[in-house]
Design a protein around this motif. Structure first.
Motif, PDB file in Angstrom:
ATOM      1  N   PRO A   1       1.011  -1.290  -0.181  1.00  0.00           N
ATOM      2  CA  PRO A   1      -0.172   0.244   0.327  1.00  0.00           C
ATOM      3  C   PRO A   1       0.856   1.542   0.120  1.00  0.00           C
ATOM      4  CG  PRO A   1      -0.502  -1.486   1.441  1.00  0.00           C
ATOM      5  CD  PRO A   1       0.127  -2.143   0.615  1.00  0.00           C
ATOM      6  N   GLY A   2       0.559   2.512  -0.717  1.00  0.00           N
ATOM      7  CA  GLY A   2       1.262   3.226  -0.705  1.00  0.00           C
ATOM      8  C   GLY A   2       2.023   3.262  -2.057  1.00  0.00           C
ATOM      9  N   ALA A   3       2.520   2.041  -2.613  1.00  0.00           N
ATOM     10  CA  ALA A   3       3.640   2.314  -3.188  1.00  0.00           C
ATOM     11  C   ALA A   3       2.861   2.633  -5.319  1.00  0.00           C
ATOM     12  CB  ALA A   3       3.915   0.731  -3.989  1.00  0.00           C
ATOM     13  N   ALA A   4       3.797   3.336  -6.136  1.00  0.00           N
ATOM     14  CA  ALA A   4       3.302   3.724  -7.114  1.00  0.00           C
ATOM     15  C   ALA A   4       3.351   3.123  -8.094  1.00  0.00           C
ATOM     16  CB  ALA A   4       3.801   5.164  -7.197  1.00  0.00           C
ATOM     17  N   LEU A   5       2.552   3.573  -9.212  1.00  0.00           N
ATOM     18  CA  LEU A   5       2.536   2.435 -10.647  1.00  0.00           C
ATOM     19  C   LEU A   5       1.695   3.528 -11.446  1.00  0.00           C
ATOM     20  CD1 LEU A   5      -0.406  -0.103 -10.682  1.00  0.00           C
ATOM     21  CD2 LEU A   5       0.007   1.300  -8.591  1.00  0.00           C
ATOM     22  N   THR A   6       2.223   2.829 -12.564  1.00  0.00           N
ATOM     23  CA  THR A   6       1.405   3.917 -13.764  1.00  0.00           C
ATOM     24  C   THR A   6       0.813   2.415 -14.842  1.00  0.00           C
ATOM     25  OG1 THR A   6       3.081   5.067 -14.552  1.00  0.00           O
ATOM     26  CG2 THR A   6       1.827   4.500 -15.864  1.00  0.00           C
ATOM     27  N   VAL A   7      -0.765   2.905 -14.865  1.00  0.00           N
ATOM     28  CA  VAL A   7      -2.177   1.813 -15.685  1.00  0.00           C
ATOM     29  C   VAL A   7      -2.029   2.295 -16.657  1.00  0.00           C
ATOM     30  CG1 VAL A   7      -4.319   1.383 -15.564  1.00  0.00           C
ATOM     31  CG2 VAL A   7      -2.962   1.104 -13.017  1.00  0.00           C
ATOM     32  N   LEU A   8      -1.418   1.394 -17.609  1.00  0.00           N
ATOM     33  CA  LEU A   8      -1.983   2.295 -18.955  1.00  0.00           C
ATOM     34  C   LEU A   8      -3.217   1.556 -19.400  1.00  0.00           C
ATOM     35  CD1 LEU A   8       1.371   0.850 -20.602  1.00  0.00           C
ATOM     36  CD2 LEU A   8       0.431   3.287 -19.716  1.00  0.00           C
ATOM     37  N   ASP A   9      -4.325   2.179 -20.235  1.00  0.00           N
ATOM     38  CA  ASP A   9      -5.671   1.656 -20.848  1.00  0.00           C
ATOM     39  C   ASP A   9      -5.949   0.505 -22.250  1.00  0.00           C
ATOM     40  OD1 ASP A   9      -6.408   3.279 -22.378  1.00  0.00           O
ATOM     41  OD2 ASP A   9      -8.367   3.589 -21.096  1.00  0.00           O
ATOM     42  N   GLY A  10      -5.054   0.605 -23.063  1.00  0.00           N
ATOM     43  CA  GLY A  10      -4.680   0.590 -24.436  1.00  0.00           C
ATOM     44  C   GLY A  10      -5.556   1.340 -25.262  1.00  0.00           C
ATOM     45  N   ALA A  11      -5.937   2.261 -24.889  1.00  0.00           N
ATOM     46  CA  ALA A  11      -6.776   3.397 -25.334  1.00  0.00           C
ATOM     47  C   ALA A  11      -6.174   4.576 -25.426  1.00  0.00           C
ATOM     48  CB  ALA A  11      -8.286   3.249 -25.240  1.00  0.00           C
ATOM     49  N   GLY A  12      -5.559   4.635 -24.950  1.00  0.00           N
ATOM     50  CA  GLY A  12      -4.819   6.454 -25.794  1.00  0.00           C
ATOM     51  C   GLY A  12      -4.560   6.967 -23.357  1.00  0.00           C
ATOM     52  N   ALA A  13      -5.446   6.494 -23.116  1.00  0.00           N
ATOM     53  CA  ALA A  13      -5.086   6.700 -21.298  1.00  0.00           C
ATOM     54  C   ALA A  13      -4.352   6.517 -20.185  1.00  0.00           C
ATOM     55  CB  ALA A  13      -6.159   6.384 -20.638  1.00  0.00           C
ATOM     56  N   LEU A  14      -3.382   7.117 -19.657  1.00  0.00           N
ATOM     57  CA  LEU A  14      -2.033   6.977 -18.622  1.00  0.00           C
ATOM     58  C   LEU A  14      -2.787   7.527 -17.129  1.00  0.00           C
ATOM     59  CD1 LEU A  14      -1.036   8.186 -21.341  1.00  0.00           C
ATOM     60  CD2 LEU A  14       1.123   7.105 -19.961  1.00  0.00           C
TER      61      LEU A  14
END
Length: 253
Positions: free
Chosen positions: A34-47
């Motif tokens: 908990p608290g760890a940073a991450l990036t999510v990609l949705d495959g349709a242009g969103a970060l």
């Protein structure tokens, strides 16, 4: 920062769970807390920049900190690739994704050794899609290419993918230098192209009749150099050339 793929319909919420496959990697491989940073990609242009809200061995919930959207590339590249034998097509999917292909069409031509039964097609496409997902996570692209079902060349030729400019890699004497072909296209009223289709043959290339049929759809023959390239090398070379020669013109239009 680690990257994860989450389909658009899941990550619209401000707090959501990572899909099972991604959650396993986050919790059991990376051991994110908990608290760890991450990036999510949705495959349709969103970060999405996120932080872990809670984590167990089987479930990871993340909270969105910020959202951004990257526009699609100004040039939509489609690769119509005759399926080579072995694992070469896996490599093509991986690298074509990194090179920004918007669509990958696996083609079953006469000299293709691989035979894909209809019952196997969905599993094949899902395997290639997972390879593409891992590739966008690696390279940081928020755009996941569409990968179609394997299609017979005759069927594809009956309704070829629409593109402003179609090219076919060729060893024939009349194959043009890619830069010259692109420059000629830029001088037409339709320039610059917003989409391009690239045809690549299998081991042994397309047959003469297949090659003629592809050219009859309007595809222009291009040379990838004096050496005979493997099918996977030819695909990556052609994509890189097209991206270099066409993307700048499309972006500046």
């Amino acid at each position: 920062m680690p990257r994860f793929f989450v389909p658009p319909e899941v990550c619209r919420a401000d707090v959501f769970e990572l899909p099972e496959r991604e959650a396993r990697h986050a919790a059991q491989v990376l051991r994110l807390e908990p608290g760890a940073a991450l990036t999510v990609l949705d495959g349709a242009g969103a970060l999405l920049e996120c932080r872990v809200a809670s984590a167990t061995r089987r479930a990871v919930r993340v909270a969105v900190q910020s959202r951004s959207h990257r526009p699609a590339a100004p040039l939509a590249l489609t690769l119509a690739q005759a399926i080579p034998k072995g694992a070469a097509f896996d490599t093509i999917v991986q690298k074509a994704t990194e090179l920004g292909a918007a669509r990958i069409v696996p083609v079953l031509s006469e000299r293709v050794v691989v035979r894909v039964r209809p019952a196997e097609a969905a599993a094949k496409v899902e395997k290639w899609r997972q390879i593409a997902i891992e590739s966008v996570k690696q390279c940081g692209s928020p755009w996941l290419p569409e990968i179609t079902r394997p299609v017979a060349l005759a069927e594809l030729l009956a309704r070829p993918p629409q593109a402003d400019l179609a090219l076919v890699a060729s060893l024939e004497p009349d194959a043009g230098d890619p830069r010259t072909v692109v420059a000629a296209h830029r001088r037409t009223p339709a320039a610059p192209p917003r989409s391009a289709l690239i045809w690549i043959g299998p081991e042994g290339d397309f047959t003469p009749d297949e090659y003629a049929a592809i050219r009859a759809t309007g595809a222009q023959p291009i040379s990838l150099g004096p050496l005979v390239l493997r099918a996977d090398t030819a695909a990556l070379c052609a994509l890189a050339l097209a991206r270099h020669e066409l993307s700048h013109a499309a972006a500046s239009a």
